[in-house]
Design an enzyme around this catalytic site. Structure first.
Site, PDB file in Angstrom:
ATOM      1  N   LYS A   1      34.865   8.958  52.016  1.00  0.00           N
ATOM      2  CA  LYS A   1      36.070  10.017  51.942  1.00  0.00           C
ATOM      3  C   LYS A   1      36.419  11.307  51.054  1.00  0.00           C
ATOM      4  O   LYS A   1      37.182  12.280  51.235  1.00  0.00           O
ATOM      5  CB  LYS A   1      36.537   9.072  50.628  1.00  0.00           C
ATOM      6  CG  LYS A   1      36.372   9.096  49.145  1.00  0.00           C
ATOM      7  CD  LYS A   1      37.528   9.185  48.393  1.00  0.00           C
ATOM      8  CE  LYS A   1      36.872   9.234  46.709  1.00  0.00           C
ATOM      9  NZ  LYS A   1      35.661   8.834  46.976  1.00  0.00           N
TER      10      LYS A   1
ATOM     11  N   LYS B   1      30.065  14.660  47.523  1.00  0.00           N
ATOM     12  CA  LYS B   1      31.331  15.170  46.721  1.00  0.00           C
ATOM     13  C   LYS B   1      30.777  16.916  46.324  1.00  0.00           C
ATOM     14  O   LYS B   1      31.785  17.038  46.339  1.00  0.00           O
ATOM     15  CB  LYS B   1      31.621  14.421  45.054  1.00  0.00           C
ATOM     16  CG  LYS B   1      31.700  13.478  44.823  1.00  0.00           C
ATOM     17  CD  LYS B   1      31.534  12.719  43.812  1.00  0.00           C
ATOM     18  CE  LYS B   1      32.543  11.054  43.793  1.00  0.00           C
ATOM     19  NZ  LYS B   1      32.383  10.148  44.897  1.00  0.00           N
TER      20      LYS B   1
ATOM     21  N   GLY C   1      36.960   4.886  43.685  1.00  0.00           N
ATOM     22  CA  GLY C   1      37.095   3.582  43.203  1.00  0.00           C
ATOM     23  C   GLY C   1      37.672   3.528  42.030  1.00  0.00           C
ATOM     24  O   GLY C   1      38.319   2.444  42.173  1.00  0.00           O
ATOM     25  N   ASN C   2      36.942   3.724  40.353  1.00  0.00           N
ATOM     26  CA  ASN C   2      37.841   3.484  39.752  1.00  0.00           C
ATOM     27  C   ASN C   2      39.233   3.849  39.590  1.00  0.00           C
ATOM     28  O   ASN C   2      40.024   2.694  39.013  1.00  0.00           O
ATOM     29  CB  ASN C   2      36.852   4.022  38.715  1.00  0.00           C
ATOM     30  CG  ASN C   2      37.560   5.692  38.374  1.00  0.00           C
ATOM     31  OD1 ASN C   2      37.114   5.972  39.712  1.00  0.00           O
ATOM     32  ND2 ASN C   2      37.458   6.012  37.522  1.00  0.00           N
TER      33      ASN C   2
ATOM     34  N   LYS D   1      25.610   3.596  56.767  1.00  0.00           N
ATOM     35  CA  LYS D   1      26.553   3.246  55.626  1.00  0.00           C
ATOM     36  C   LYS D   1      26.963   1.861  55.803  1.00  0.00           C
ATOM     37  O   LYS D   1      27.374   1.385  55.927  1.00  0.00           O
ATOM     38  CB  LYS D   1      27.901   4.118  55.861  1.00  0.00           C
ATOM     39  CG  LYS D   1      29.021   3.436  54.830  1.00  0.00           C
ATOM     40  CD  LYS D   1      29.583   4.149  53.772  1.00  0.00           C
ATOM     41  CE  LYS D   1      30.197   3.715  52.281  1.00  0.00           C
ATOM     42  NZ  LYS D   1      30.170   4.330  51.031  1.00  0.00           N
TER      43      LYS D   1
HETATM   44  P1  ADP Z   1      33.543   6.491  43.397  1.00  0.00           P
HETATM   45  O1  ADP Z   1      33.773   5.786  43.819  1.00  0.00           O
HETATM   46  O2  ADP Z   1      34.350   8.026  42.064  1.00  0.00           O
HETATM   47  O3  ADP Z   1      33.747   8.111  44.273  1.00  0.00           O
HETATM   48  P2  ADP Z   1      31.121   7.118  43.159  1.00  0.00           P
HETATM   49  O4  ADP Z   1      30.288   5.866  42.322  1.00  0.00           O
HETATM   50  O5  ADP Z   1      30.809   7.448  45.011  1.00  0.00           O
HETATM   51  O6  ADP Z   1      32.224   7.492  42.642  1.00  0.00           O
HETATM   52  O7  ADP Z   1      30.482   8.285  42.571  1.00  0.00           O
HETATM   53  C1  ADP Z   1      30.010   8.647  40.732  1.00  0.00           C
HETATM   54  C2  ADP Z   1      28.808   7.903  40.582  1.00  0.00           C
HETATM   55  O8  ADP Z   1      28.035   9.161  41.123  1.00  0.00           O
HETATM   56  C3  ADP Z   1      28.832   8.130  39.226  1.00  0.00           C
HETATM   57  O9  ADP Z   1      29.270   7.348  37.765  1.00  0.00           O
HETATM   58  C4  ADP Z   1      26.587   8.293  38.653  1.00  0.00           C
HETATM   59  O10 ADP Z   1      26.520   7.006  38.431  1.00  0.00           O
HETATM   60  C5  ADP Z   1      26.869   8.852  40.106  1.00  0.00           C
HETATM   61  N1  ADP Z   1      25.935   9.930  40.097  1.00  0.00           N
HETATM   62  C6  ADP Z   1      24.414  10.414  40.581  1.00  0.00           C
HETATM   63  N2  ADP Z   1      24.190  11.044  40.730  1.00  0.00           N
HETATM   64  C7  ADP Z   1      24.879  12.279  39.685  1.00  0.00           C
HETATM   65  C8  ADP Z   1      24.608  13.229  39.189  1.00  0.00           C
HETATM   66  N3  ADP Z   1      24.021  14.423  39.587  1.00  0.00           N
HETATM   67  N4  ADP Z   1      25.460  13.645  38.335  1.00  0.00           N
HETATM   68  C9  ADP Z   1      26.787  13.231  37.978  1.00  0.00           C
HETATM   69  N5  ADP Z   1      26.996  11.346  38.253  1.00  0.00           N
HETATM   70  C10 ADP Z   1      26.192  11.449  39.670  1.00  0.00           C
HETATM   71 MG    MG Z   2      32.629   4.027  42.223  1.00  0.00          MG
END
Ligand code: ADP
Ligand code: MG
Length: 317
Positions: A218, A280, A12-13, A130
């Site tokens: 995604k 992920k 998202g970022n 979701k």
């Molecule tokens: P994106 O928008 O890039 O798909 P998300 O916000 O869904 O990402 O996921 C990334 C986030 O996951 C990180 O910013 C962190 O806050 C969170 N997170 C959850 N569990 C973990 C973990 N075990 N290690 C690192 N980050 C984690």
């Molecule tokens: Mg995010």
């Protein structure tokens, strides 16, 4: 030797920062920053297929559908998925083409508005997981349930506006446009595909596809894309440099290189939160098991270093 083919999943970022409203200008600025990180990878010789999230964009569109219903009909969730793929795809192909040109690289960049097949038998249709769209008060949430048949859940207990609509997040089965995507990749085109997890569709008895009211993760769809193009590596770019054990706790530990069996064990132990890092790591595990090649989780800004093994969390066969 043919250059390495990599599927990159952008978080998202890459498109909108959490503290921003999400104006067109802001989104273009973020996508441009992303393009400036991605272009050097292509210059190095990596062949890329790019996918991306659409959470904030789809959320904003859903608000527009609801608020304007008095004047124009609300579009379906699948249609909103298609619209956000078009929007974000445009921004990416616009900025990436430009940044490649600046690097002296003459390469075509093209978005494929992608449908992703799901099964309407998927268990998530019975118990949607979701959350999408705006937060509501309990009163408004229950009214929407009554009037529109939404499934609503309290996602933030104790908070005044703690309710949200929840929709199914079924497993992706197949990338419908995989042949077109592969033809483009073979011809050296940098393809942006399966944005927002793709438009969820089901296969009908007559061979046609139709949209379903769901949202595909995604990262999971990213794995299916990696499989469809036969990627050599799968790279998930998010906002943290490495995945951690005991995330957010005093004994938090960053992961560097881990065997896929270890990743599976940590996932089962609940180290990676389900709404964020969980899918992920799950997608990476699936990729490594399928390809016998590595998958990486790292931040957008560390992508180049991570591809050289200098940082990031590497899940290895
Ligand atoms: P994106 O928008 O890039 O798909 P998300 O916000 O869904 O990402 O996921 C990334 C986030 O996951 C990180 O910013 C962190 O806050 C969170 N997170 C959850 N569990 C973990 C973990 N075990 N290690 C690192 N980050 C984690
Ligand atoms: Mg995010």
């Amino acid at each position: 030797m043919a250059y390495e083919l990599i599927v990159v999943a952008l978080g998202g970022n890459a498109i909108k920062q959490a503290n921003e409203k999400g104006t067109t200008e802001e989104q273009f600025k973020n996508v441009d920053i992303t393009a400036r990180e991605i272009a050097p990878l292509i210059k190095k010789g990596f062949r890329l297929v790019i996918t991306h999230g659409n959470g904030p964009q789809a959320g904003a569109l859903l608000i527009q559908q609801e608020e304007a219903e008095e004047y124009v009909p609300a579009q379906t969730l699948a249609t909103c998925g298609a619209m956000t793929q078009g929007q974000i795809g445009w921004m990416m192909q616009n900025r990436l083409s430009f940044r490649l040109k600046q690097e002296g690289i003459d390469r075509a960049v093209c978005t494929v508005v992608t449908q992703v097949q799901v099964s309407d038998e998927d268990p998530d249709f019975k118990d949607p997981s979701k959350p999408v769209g705006p937060f509501y008060t309990k009163e408004v949430a229950l009214k929407l349930k009554e009037e529109k048949g939404y499934v609503v859940k309290e996602v933030k207990p104790g908070v005044e506006k703690g309710w949200r609509r929840v929709v199914p997040s079924p497993e992706p089965i197949d990338i419908v446009e995989k042949e077109a995507i592969n033809d483009l990749v073979k011809n050296g085109v940098i393809v942006i595909a399966s944005g927002g997890g793709g438009i969820p569709v089901k296969l009908n008895g007559d061979g046609s596809y139709s949209g379903v009211e769901a949202v595909i993760d995604k990262d999971r769809a990213g794995f299916k894309l990696a499989q469809a193009v036969g990627a050599d590596r799968f790279v998930v770019l998010t906002d943290v440099e490495k995945a951690c054990l005991n995330f957010g706790k005093p004994d938090q530990k960053e992961l560097d290189f881990i065997h896929v069996d270890e990743a599976e064990k940590y996932l089962e132990e609940g180290h990676f939160l389900m709404g964020s890092m969980g899918p992920k790591i799950q997608a990476c595990i699936r990729f490594v098991r399928w390809s016998k090649k590595e998958a990486i989780v790292t931040s957008l800004h560390k992508a180049g270093d991570a591809l050289e093994g200098k940082t990031g969390t590497h899940i290895v066969p």
